[in-house]
Design an enzyme around this catalytic site. Structure first.
Site, short mmCIF file in Angstrom:
data_model
loop_
_atom_site.label_atom_id
_atom_site.label_comp_id
_atom_site.label_asym_id
_atom_site.label_seq_id
_atom_site.Cartn_x
_atom_site.Cartn_y
_atom_site.Cartn_z
N GLY A 1 0.81 -1.22 0.00
CA GLY A 1 0.00 0.00 0.00
C GLY A 1 0.84 1.27 0.00
N HIS A 2 0.16 2.38 -0.12
CA HIS A 2 0.87 3.66 -0.23
C HIS A 2 1.58 4.03 1.08
CE1 HIS A 2 -3.12 6.03 0.77
NE2 HIS A 2 -2.93 5.02 1.56
#
Lengths: 354, 354, 354
Positions: free
Chosen positions: B246-247
């Site tokens: 994920g970011h």
């Protein structure tokens, strides 16, 4: 494309079964009980739906002998008696779908990049922006979708279809009548490293992926090439989307895996197994034929006996889960309490019996 | 391509170790104990296989000093003494693989679409149907596989290889000697939304993905760009297939993750960690160095102490699982029963002692 | 690209809120509390961070009325009062991102392969190596990234963006303002087979995927086409990366799913639901509106009541897990022990009371 319909007589000529009714009646397709109208064939694959079958408007009902005998007179259309109405449906649906299927154009699209050292059958269809490297062999009637990349020395046997944006790495072998969906990656390096004082040293992955006949591979599924030996997917295997098959795995014939399954390296899986979605299999273990793994279940040891296996934490309202998970964390203390109770009771019982 | 073989003397010149035997003996490759014949080197990385090593036909056996001393006389070939036979195998296998590797053609394939405002090293190899956008910088000896798309302003450093159909979004940075497999997507938007009365309002993802040197990324793995800051994959990280990062995550150097792992946004993972297949990590937590997460285990809190952690429901025959899962659902009632028993026994004991 | 900044007065004209401070003050962007400097707007979306807000250097602070009243005088910059500072941030961030966004070039890149029988709006942007098949309709301002493949008869409505290497199968329908990331595959065959004496007979998948307006789809996510009916993704749905949606699913409006979620075929999911990463949903069940499933949790039955649901095995040090898992395997024997204890104690109590 339109067609005026298929005679019921032709259906039984093609797919067998005993027709009770007018062989010249026409149908344009096959639909489930809930959707069929007087232009359709339909089927009863579950006796519990017999009431629904009585009121269907379908031109013909495919059903078992037993259901036929028990079905009331309310259904007045034709009947086809078959031992396996659901299989009959699948075959008939394939037939009707083929009547309207768009035939991919023969030959190589001008925007494709095909090595002059590749061998592409004249009956194959190579779509736009495809890349085919040297020494690849593309068999009769093979269809390769737009943007797919076929590595050096790959072999794809007759009647196989690759949809758009599929990637096949060098020297992999694909059988006949396979169906490989977009985003699938066949033959990437297996995950093999030796640890040298904390750093990972890559072990070259020089095996291939060998895929048998009649294998289906879903969208965005990955099958890694073997480290030294090959990764093997036997005939008739059906893989859904988002599946990961590690290097040197062997998947037995006619095994089916639902979406998001993961199989770690060197697992050997039997024939006629089924895996529910997101089931996981550790590496270097073996699973017998006819084993069925439930969804979201983790196989951490070899399984030698056919049957259904399950292992996931039951869902609950979050507050209830919080409580049960807290107890699971302390199960050893609960067991200790029970042992203490057992001892105390033993003492009490002995006292009481004195 | 053929080669007449490599002298054992050259092997130890390249990879160290003490050679006991004829330095002019030739080998054409390295193979595991079970497969090696007289043309091969082989290795003993697990003392339990010593019996198997006695009977190998291999020209040379790589083994530890200790195994050398204990190995019987049955094995009469040459020996190379090494502290780490498995690492020796990896390096030797890389060497032998390099001898037969197909060198990708230099330069830009005519079907590729490379922006005139991109900078591509003359030593790079850009395959068919590749797209490289403006301001991208492609370093020395970089190999970009067919159909890959390199976004605007991307930087790919020397000796990195992208296989076919890789996607790198704008402005991401890839280090030296990385190996990125087909279907990998680097730099897609992180999953960030604000909820406005039930509707999701997108938060622009304006960070990048920064990937260090010697990082391997598997097929169909996704690494999202940061929301404002960058997502960071440190040097030497090894990611298998079908992984989701994920970011704003940070993955510490030399950490390895097996297939199907998921890491939610803003997780900070230490160095030298390992994650088994399908392990999951919640967002906004941190994991110390040298933490090892077992397969199919869910990390829902930060981990501050090195060690092995596990959490999956044990697999059982379905009927047994049904029973145990029903009890898990009602563990609070089981605990209540135990508490009641404890109270009753306390009373009984008090009575009995009176 | 540079811009001299945006007046605070313009911000409140665009996004509402009550400005307390100089409307002519300029800001060049919006940043979180921890990063903002005097050129930025920032926001306080969590009252616990109020102390941090006091010391921010930001030009303007977006906050609720309540936080405004309680914020000390230490923060001397401008303020914008908004009921939803986080939503305000999202909208303002979108605005600032749009100021520096690179506008994709209008028209069709010469290397793209677009059927003469496709209809592409003049305002659309079709990147390099794209393939668009016959009868596809590409709406106003649609952006299609490099290497994407758009099947026959696909419809993509206005203002939708596909990033690079997306695949849309024949006849799928995509709404307005959607955002589809690289590696996504929309419309591959659902996983439907009938078993005929051990062999799998494919059931043709002739439905479509229908995607509503304002849907986001992450990298390497797959959504299968329906078997007969369509798979439906309603408006405002947000799907992260590596998600699998089976055939004939219906996902209700404004539902959001984090990475690695899997939904088996024919599941019907309500509106405004959320799914944590790697949550799994079995097929043929339904989930009510406003249901929230935790990460790594398996939904094996329909859920009729809104709320949060969880089900994963709690993580522990491996040695502790080994113990608790061994007990979980034998919970029925533990229950048996408790029953035995209860009986024994009943007897003892009866004796004692005599």
């Amino acid at each position: 494309m339109t067609h005026s319909g298929t005679r019921l007589g032709e259906l039984v000529d093609r797919f067998g079964g005993q027709l009770i009714g007018d062989p010249d009646r026409l149908v344009i397709g096959i639909a489930p009980l809930s959707d069929a109208d007087e232009r359709h064939a339909t089927f009863l694959s579950n006796s519990k739906l017999r009431a629904q079958a009585e009121s269907t408007l379908a031109a013909v009902l495919i059903l078992t002998e037993s259901d036929h005998l028990q079905l009331g007179a309310a259904f007045s259309g034709a009947r086809i008696i078959s031992a396996q109405p659901y299989v009959y449906f699948a075959r008939a649906a394939q037939y009707f779908a083929s009547l309207t299927a768009i035939v991919p154009p023969l030959g190589i699209h001008p925007s494709a990049s095909v090595s002059p050292h590749a061998l592409v059958a004249a009956s194959a269809s190579i779509a736009a922006q495809v890349v085919i490297e040297a020494e690849a062999v593309i068999g009769e009637n093979v269809v390769i979708g737009a943007g797919s990349v076929i590595g050096r020395g790959v072999s794809i046997d007759a009647d196989t279809q690759l949809h758009a944006n599929v990637t096949i790495y060098d020297y992999c072998v694909i059988g006949k009548r396979c169906n490989i969906h977009s985003g699938a990656v066949i033959g990437a390096d297996g995950f093999g490293f030796a640890n040298d004082a904390g750093k990972w040293i890559k072990i070259p992955q020089t095996g291939r992926v060998l895929i048998g006949d009649d294998v289906d591979i879903g969208a965005n599924t990955s099958i890694d090439r073997g480290a030294l030996a090959d990764t093997i997917i036997e005939e008739g295997v059906k893989l859904d989307n988002q599946i990961q098959i590690g290097h040197n795995c062997q998947i037995g014939a006619h095994t089916a895996m639902a979406g998001c399954v993961g199989v770690a390296g060197s697992a050997k899986i039997g024939k006629h197994c089924t895996f529910g979605g997101a089931a996981m299999v550790l590496g270097h273990l073996s699973i017998a034929d006819h084993v069925h793994i439930s969804s979201a279940s983790m196989v951490s040891r070899s399984i030698h006996e056919a049957g259904q296996y399950t292992g996931f934490y039951p869902l609950a309202k979050n507050a209830e889960w919080e409580k049960s998970a807290a107890i699971v964390r302390n199960l050893t203390s609960m067991r200790e309490k029970i042992r203490t109770l057992e001892k105390t009771i033993k003492l009490l019982t002995e006292k009481a019996e004195k």
